[in-house]
Motif scaffolding. Structure first.
Motif, PDB file in Angstrom:
ATOM      1  N   SER A   1       0.839  -1.202   0.000  1.00 25.65           N
ATOM      2  CA  SER A   1       0.000   0.000   0.000  1.00 25.65           C
ATOM      3  C   SER A   1       0.875   1.253   0.000  1.00 25.65           C
ATOM      4  N   GLN A   2       1.266   1.720   1.184  1.00 24.31           N
ATOM      5  CA  GLN A   2       2.066   2.954   1.274  1.00 24.31           C
ATOM      6  C   GLN A   2       3.362   2.796   0.462  1.00 24.31           C
ATOM      7  N   GLY A   3       3.761   3.856  -0.222  1.00 21.94           N
ATOM      8  CA  GLY A   3       4.909   3.750  -1.113  1.00 21.94           C
ATOM      9  C   GLY A   3       6.241   3.878  -0.398  1.00 21.94           C
TER      10      GLY A   3
ATOM     11  N   TYR B   1      -2.399  13.364  -5.505  1.00 20.32           N
ATOM     12  CA  TYR B   1      -1.718  13.052  -4.237  1.00 20.32           C
ATOM     13  C   TYR B   1      -2.443  13.784  -3.107  1.00 20.32           C
TER      14      TYR B   1
ATOM     15  N   TYR C   1       9.044  11.449  -8.463  1.00 19.55           N
ATOM     16  CA  TYR C   1       9.416  10.193  -9.151  1.00 19.55           C
ATOM     17  C   TYR C   1      10.201  10.484 -10.428  1.00 19.55           C
TER      18      TYR C   1
ATOM     19  N   LYS D   1      12.642   8.929  -2.308  1.00 17.53           N
ATOM     20  CA  LYS D   1      12.261   8.028  -3.410  1.00 17.53           C
ATOM     21  C   LYS D   1      13.494   7.563  -4.163  1.00 17.53           C
TER      22      LYS D   1
ATOM     23  N   ARG E   1      -4.232   0.380  -6.195  1.00 22.02           N
ATOM     24  CA  ARG E   1      -2.819   0.644  -6.493  1.00 22.02           C
ATOM     25  C   ARG E   1      -1.917  -0.258  -5.656  1.00 22.02           C
TER      26      ARG E   1
END
Ligand code: GLN
Length: 382
Positions: A31-33, A120, A200, A231, A363
């Motif tokens: 779930s959470q990135g 977001y 990203y 990231k 997602r």
């Protein structure tokens, strides 16, 4: 005492909610990135070294200069734009505060800000806290392309800013050169600011190119670009990012930011600067690194009834489950997957102001080890 919320109706973020669910069920957390694999060892060592060498006090408010210079170098090499690290780059504790401060610095009461949904989750509340009015424009699956006529029709005399996010969380789509040209025409015509969330920036696949707002001279004086070392270097918990803008915009930004946070984390900035100097191959290899993960996960998902278009960027794969459980909304589907399959995803509807009624999208984050991805895909294929 009478308490009055500045964000009435705002609950706890979906990321906190779903990560807590994964922990409670001991499920695979897609779930959470964030990555479930370690940060580069040399980067971790550089952090330890920075603390051992006594870099444990406040850094300059605008950030460690060597790290700002590394950011400038990245933009020089990729976008052929020359930035002044002293006046145009600020290192922030994560991209989130960069987005927040850019909005607080420029949005006044009643100013309208265009946000493309799915968006977001931090953009809308940040605009509201500033007294602004978020104007959401929904993008449709599966292409999630901006309809520029629709955008033009939404612009009013109060419109002040357009928020861009490419590569895009949560859909994994990217903006084309033509999208930027359309944006430029509108912002020039209506004298608008651009807030470009490019966290990203290096996660872009199949040979595609990331166009930064800063690449376009027409946007130089009217754009903030926000990025995240979390990231890029697999260290989301270090909460270190950056904001770039023209000197005039950056001055407004720093007026706010200095009181929101003053400065970021010192040893993390020193470690990142050193690692970027010594390991240019990290960023050079990042797109392939994540493309392999996307392909591994997607190949395994081919055996399932999920339908998807491979992500063009980010570390998220959005999938359609309408052939599996069309009766469930996406939040319900996430709960069923968590409980019955032990895999936790993020529902897409939470990224919309008004989600389309028949949206059946969730997602998955593929910033995971091969082992995690294979296990998750195997469970999802059942
Ligand atoms: N950006 C990450 C995601 O989309 C999460 C960050 C957060 O938890 N706020 O999953």
């Amino acid at each position: 005492m009478q308490l009055s919320s500045k964000l009435p109706n705002q609950g706890i973020t979906i990321f906190s909610t779903m990560s807590a669910l994964a922990q409670r069920l001991n499920a695979l957390n897609l779930s959470q990135g964030f990555p479930d694999f370690p940060a580069p060892p040399d980067l971790v060592e550089a952090l330890c070294e920075a603390t051992r060498n006594g870099h444990n006090q406040y850094v300059a408010g605008d950030g460690w200069l060597a790290l700002r210079e590394q950011v400038a170098l990245q933009f020089q090499q990729r976008d052929q734009v020359t930035l002044d690290p002293l006046n145009e780059i600020t290192i922030t504790p994560g991209a989130t505060i960069g987005l927040f401060a850019a909005i607080q610095a420029t949005i006044h009461t009643g100013d309208e800000v265009i946000i493309f949904d799915p968006s977001y989750d931090s953009y809308d509340p940040a605009v509201r806290v500033a007294g602004g009015v978020p104007v959401h424009i929904a993008l449709d699956a599966p292409a999630f392309k901006v309809d520029w006529d629709k955008v033009a029709a939404q612009i009013s005399p109060r419109t002040r800013m357009i928020i861009v996010n490419t590569p895009h969380n949560p859909t994994g789509t990217i903006w084309s050169y033509q999208d930027w040209q359309q944006l430029i025409a509108l912002v020039e015509q209506h004298d608008l600011l651009v807030l470009s969330d490019e966290v990203y920036e290096h996660l872009i696949f199949d040979g595609a190119k990331h166009w930064s707002a800063l690449h376009f001279p027409a946007l130089r004086e009217r754009s903030f670009v926000v990025g995240s070392f979390g990231k890029t270097f697999h260290v989301t918990g270090w909460k270190t990012g950056y904001c770039v803008a023209s000197a005039a915009l950056m001055q407004l930004f720093r007026q706010i930011y200095q009181y929101a946070n003053f400065c970021g984390n010192t040893p993390a900035q020193i470690a990142l600067a050193q690692y970027m100097q010594q390991h240019p191959e990290h960023i050079e290899g990042l797109a392939d690194f994540y493309q392999n993960k996307r392909d591994l996960f997607n190949a395994a998902l081919q055996n399932s009834d999920f339908q998807f278009t491979p992500a063009q960027g980010t570390y998220f794969q959005t999938v359609d489950y309408s052939h599996i459980r069309p009766d469930l909304n996406d939040l319900e589907m996430c709960h069923v997957l968590a409980q019955e399959k032990g895999v936790v995803a993020i529902p897409i509807s939470v990224f919309y102001q008004h989600a389309p009624a028949h949206l059946r999208l969730i997602r998955f984050c593929f910033a995971k080890t091969e082992q995690t991805l294979e296990l998750a895909a195997q469970r999802l294929g059942e």
